[in-house]
Design a protein around this motif. Structure first.
Motif, PDB file in Angstrom:
ATOM      1  N   ILE A 213       1.777   6.979  -6.811  1.00 49.23           N
ATOM      2  CA  ILE A 213       0.745   7.951  -7.207  1.00 49.23           C
ATOM      3  C   ILE A 213       1.276   9.374  -7.074  1.00 49.23           C
ATOM      4  O   ILE A 213       1.069  10.225  -7.954  1.00 49.23           O
ATOM      5  CB  ILE A 213      -0.533   7.776  -6.356  1.00 49.23           C
ATOM      6  CG1 ILE A 213      -1.178   6.415  -6.640  1.00 49.23           C
ATOM      7  CG2 ILE A 213      -1.524   8.900  -6.631  1.00 49.23           C
ATOM      8  CD1 ILE A 213      -1.614   6.209  -8.076  1.00 49.23           C
ATOM      9  N   TYR A 214       1.991   9.631  -5.980  1.00 47.95           N
ATOM     10  CA  TYR A 214       2.548  10.968  -5.782  1.00 47.95           C
ATOM     11  C   TYR A 214       3.583  11.295  -6.859  1.00 47.95           C
ATOM     12  O   TYR A 214       3.642  12.428  -7.367  1.00 47.95           O
ATOM     13  CB  TYR A 214       3.176  11.080  -4.391  1.00 47.95           C
ATOM     14  CG  TYR A 214       3.748  12.451  -4.112  1.00 47.95           C
ATOM     15  CD1 TYR A 214       2.903  13.515  -3.799  1.00 47.95           C
ATOM     16  CD2 TYR A 214       5.117  12.693  -4.194  1.00 47.95           C
ATOM     17  CE1 TYR A 214       3.409  14.781  -3.569  1.00 47.95           C
ATOM     18  CE2 TYR A 214       5.631  13.955  -3.967  1.00 47.95           C
ATOM     19  CZ  TYR A 214       4.772  14.997  -3.650  1.00 47.95           C
ATOM     20  OH  TYR A 214       5.284  16.257  -3.434  1.00 47.95           O
ATOM     21  N   LEU A 215       4.385  10.304  -7.222  1.00 45.84           N
ATOM     22  CA  LEU A 215       5.391  10.510  -8.275  1.00 45.84           C
ATOM     23  C   LEU A 215       4.735  10.913  -9.584  1.00 45.84           C
ATOM     24  O   LEU A 215       5.230  11.788 -10.303  1.00 45.84           O
ATOM     25  CB  LEU A 215       6.207   9.232  -8.497  1.00 45.84           C
ATOM     26  CG  LEU A 215       7.171   8.792  -7.397  1.00 45.84           C
ATOM     27  CD1 LEU A 215       7.920   7.532  -7.835  1.00 45.84           C
ATOM     28  CD2 LEU A 215       8.161   9.879  -7.071  1.00 45.84           C
ATOM     29  N   ILE A 216       3.637  10.278  -9.912  1.00 45.21           N
ATOM     30  CA  ILE A 216       2.924  10.578 -11.158  1.00 45.21           C
ATOM     31  C   ILE A 216       2.407  12.014 -11.150  1.00 45.21           C
ATOM     32  O   ILE A 216       2.522  12.744 -12.143  1.00 45.21           O
ATOM     33  CB  ILE A 216       1.767   9.588 -11.381  1.00 45.21           C
ATOM     34  CG1 ILE A 216       2.319   8.187 -11.672  1.00 45.21           C
ATOM     35  CG2 ILE A 216       0.870  10.045 -12.528  1.00 45.21           C
ATOM     36  CD1 ILE A 216       1.263   7.106 -11.720  1.00 45.21           C
ATOM     37  N   ILE A 217       1.877  12.442 -10.018  1.00 42.68           N
ATOM     38  CA  ILE A 217       1.309  13.792  -9.902  1.00 42.68           C
ATOM     39  C   ILE A 217       2.384  14.865 -10.104  1.00 42.68           C
ATOM     40  O   ILE A 217       2.246  15.766 -10.933  1.00 42.68           O
ATOM     41  CB  ILE A 217       0.606  13.972  -8.545  1.00 42.68           C
ATOM     42  CG1 ILE A 217      -0.629  13.067  -8.463  1.00 42.68           C
ATOM     43  CG2 ILE A 217       0.204  15.437  -8.334  1.00 42.68           C
ATOM     44  CD1 ILE A 217      -1.264  13.012  -7.088  1.00 42.68           C
TER      45      ILE A 217
ATOM     46  N   ILE B  39       0.834  -1.205   0.000  1.00 40.83           N
ATOM     47  CA  ILE B  39       0.000   0.000   0.000  1.00 40.83           C
ATOM     48  C   ILE B  39       0.867   1.253   0.000  1.00 40.83           C
ATOM     49  O   ILE B  39       0.608   2.210  -0.737  1.00 40.83           O
ATOM     50  CB  ILE B  39      -0.951   0.014   1.220  1.00 40.83           C
ATOM     51  CG1 ILE B  39      -1.903  -1.190   1.173  1.00 40.83           C
ATOM     52  CG2 ILE B  39      -1.737   1.320   1.270  1.00 40.83           C
ATOM     53  CD1 ILE B  39      -2.784  -1.235  -0.056  1.00 40.83           C
ATOM     54  N   MET B  40       1.908   1.256   0.824  1.00 46.42           N
ATOM     55  CA  MET B  40       2.820   2.396   0.891  1.00 46.42           C
ATOM     56  C   MET B  40       3.524   2.606  -0.455  1.00 46.42           C
ATOM     57  O   MET B  40       3.705   3.730  -0.916  1.00 46.42           O
ATOM     58  CB  MET B  40       3.856   2.188   2.003  1.00 46.42           C
ATOM     59  CG  MET B  40       3.287   2.301   3.397  1.00 46.42           C
ATOM     60  SD  MET B  40       2.635   3.974   3.690  1.00 46.42           S
ATOM     61  CE  MET B  40       2.011   3.815   5.355  1.00 46.42           C
ATOM     62  N   THR B  41       3.925   1.490  -1.083  1.00 38.54           N
ATOM     63  CA  THR B  41       4.566   1.574  -2.397  1.00 38.54           C
ATOM     64  C   THR B  41       3.626   2.208  -3.414  1.00 38.54           C
ATOM     65  O   THR B  41       4.029   3.057  -4.217  1.00 38.54           O
ATOM     66  CB  THR B  41       4.974   0.167  -2.879  1.00 38.54           C
ATOM     67  OG1 THR B  41       5.837  -0.433  -1.920  1.00 38.54           O
ATOM     68  CG2 THR B  41       5.694   0.235  -4.222  1.00 38.54           C
ATOM     69  N   PHE B  42       2.365   1.805  -3.378  1.00 38.18           N
ATOM     70  CA  PHE B  42       1.365   2.323  -4.310  1.00 38.18           C
ATOM     71  C   PHE B  42       1.159   3.826  -4.103  1.00 38.18           C
ATOM     72  O   PHE B  42       1.090   4.594  -5.071  1.00 38.18           O
ATOM     73  CB  PHE B  42       0.043   1.576  -4.102  1.00 38.18           C
ATOM     74  CG  PHE B  42      -1.015   1.932  -5.102  1.00 38.18           C
ATOM     75  CD1 PHE B  42      -1.008   1.375  -6.372  1.00 38.18           C
ATOM     76  CD2 PHE B  42      -2.026   2.836  -4.776  1.00 38.18           C
ATOM     77  CE1 PHE B  42      -1.979   1.708  -7.301  1.00 38.18           C
ATOM     78  CE2 PHE B  42      -3.001   3.182  -5.699  1.00 38.18           C
ATOM     79  CZ  PHE B  42      -2.979   2.608  -6.957  1.00 38.18           C
TER      80      PHE B  42
END
Length: 300
Positions: free
Chosen positions: A189-193, A182-185
Motif C-alpha cells: 500500500i505504501y509503495l502505491i502511494i 499483513i506486513m506484506t500488504f
C-alpha cells in the motif's frame, strides 16, 4: 537568453553506484533466506529489492546520459533521460506493489510455519544496508527527480525490512504467522502511494504541462506592464528537465520598432521572467499587427 544557475546542486552518480552494489548483495541474501525460512514477506522484500536494482541501474544510466552534450541529431541532448527514468521507476513501484498484494492475499488464506530467526537476521541486514543507501542519496533526492525515484525505492526497502523485522519478532514470540501477509500488504500500500505521486509528477513534465506553481495569467499581467508590449499570446510554459523552465510565446508590439529596439525590449522581458517566475529559457516571436489568434493559449 538568461540562465538561472544560482546555488545549483551538482548531482553525482557514485553514491547511486554504491547503492546498486549494496542492493545486489542484499537481494541475493533475501532470496536465499526467504526460500529457506518460508517467509513470503522476506521473498516479497527480495522481489522489491530486485526491482530496485533494475531501477537503480536505469537511474544510473539515465544520469550518465543526461550529461551528454547536444548534437545535430539530438538538439536537447539527453536532458529528459532522468525524467523518463523517474517515470519508469515510479511505474515499477506500483506494479511490484500489486504483485505483493496478490501474494499476501493468497498466503493469508494458506499460512504456514516460518523460520522466524532467519527472517529477523535478514531483516536487520536489510535495514542496515538500505538505511546506509538512503543516507547516501538523501541530499541528491532533494534536487533531482531521478535521484528521488531511486531514493524512494531504497527508503521503501528500508521500511519493508522494518516491517519484516516486526513480523519476524511477532512470529518468534507469539507464533502469529499470518502477520507475515499483513506486513506484506502494508508495504505494498505504501509503495502505491509514493509511486503514484512520483508517477504523476514525471508524467506532467513528459507531457509538457504548465508547472503547478506557474500562473500564465500572472506572467501576462507582468509582461504587459512593460512599455512597448501590446499583447503576449500563444504561450507555452514547460520544464525540459528539472533545471530548465522554458517559455515560448508570440509578442505583439505596440509600435513598429527596429530589431535593435526589440532586443532591448526582449532583454527586459527576460530579466522579469527570470526574477519573478524562475523562467530561464525564453523564446519570443515578435509581431506587429499580425492577423492571428491573440488568445493566451492557442491550439496549434
Amino acid at each position: 537568453m538568461p540562465h538561472n544557475h544560482h546555488h545549483k546542486h551538482q548531482v553525482e552518480g557514485k553514491n547511486l553506484l554504491l547503492s546498486i552494489i549494496f542492493n545486489v548483495i542484499i537481494t541475493v541474501a533475501q532470496v536465499i533466506g526467504g526460500i529457506l525460512s518460508g517467509s513470503l514477506a522476506l521473498i516479497s522484500d527480495a522481489l522489491h529489492n530486485f526491482s530496485d536494482v533494475l531501477s537503480l541501474v536505469f537511474s544510473f544510466v539515465a544520469h550518465k546520459l543526461s550529461k551528454r552534450k547536444a548534437s545535430l541529431n539530438q538538439t536537447f541532448g539527453f536532458k529528459r533521460a532522468e525524467i523518463l527514468a523517474a517515470f519508469v521507476n515510479a511505474a515499477t513501484l506500483i506494479i511490484v506493489a500489486f504483485i505483493l498484494i496478490y501474494g499476501a492475499i493468497e498466503r493469508l488464506f494458506h499460512p504456514h510455519k516460518i523460520e522466524s530467526i532467519l527472517v529477523i537476521w535478514l531483516a536487520l541486514l536489510g535495514i542496515i544496508v538500505n538505511g546506509f543507501s538512503v543516507l547516501l542519496l538523501k541530499k541528491d533526492a532533494h534536487h533531482n527527480m531521478n535521484m528521488k525515484s531511486a531514493y524512494l525505492h531504497l527508503l521503501t526497502d528500508m521500511m519493508a525490512s522494518v516491517a519484516v523485522l516486526i513480523g519476524g519478532l511477532l512470529m518468534l514470540f507469539y507464533k502469529i504467522y499470518w502477520i507475515d501477509s499483513i506486513m506484506t500488504f502494508l508495504i505494498a500500500i505504501y509503495l502505491i502511494i509514493v509511486g503514484f505521486d512520483l508517477l504523476k509528477k514525471a508524467t506532467k513534465i513528459l507531457m509538457l504541462f504548465t508547472p503547478d506553481d506557474i500562473d500564465i495569467k500572472s506572467i501576462v499581467r507582468e509582461v504587459h506592464k512593460i512599455k512597448g508590449v501590446n499583447k503576449l499570446h500563444h504561450i507555452h510554459v514547460w520544464y525540459l528537465n528539472e533545471e530548465e523552465l522554458h517559455l515560448e510565446a508570440h509578442l505583439d508590439c505596440s509600435e513598429d520598432i527596429k530589431m535593435s529596439d526589440f532586443n532591448e525590449l526582449l532583454h527586459e522581458i527576460e530579466e522579469l521572467l527570470l526574477e519573478k517566475f524562475d523562467i530561464n529559457h525564453i523564446n519570443i516571436q515578435p509581431e506587429f499587427k499580425k492577423e492571428d489568434p491573440k488568445d493566451y493559449i492557442v491550439q496549434d
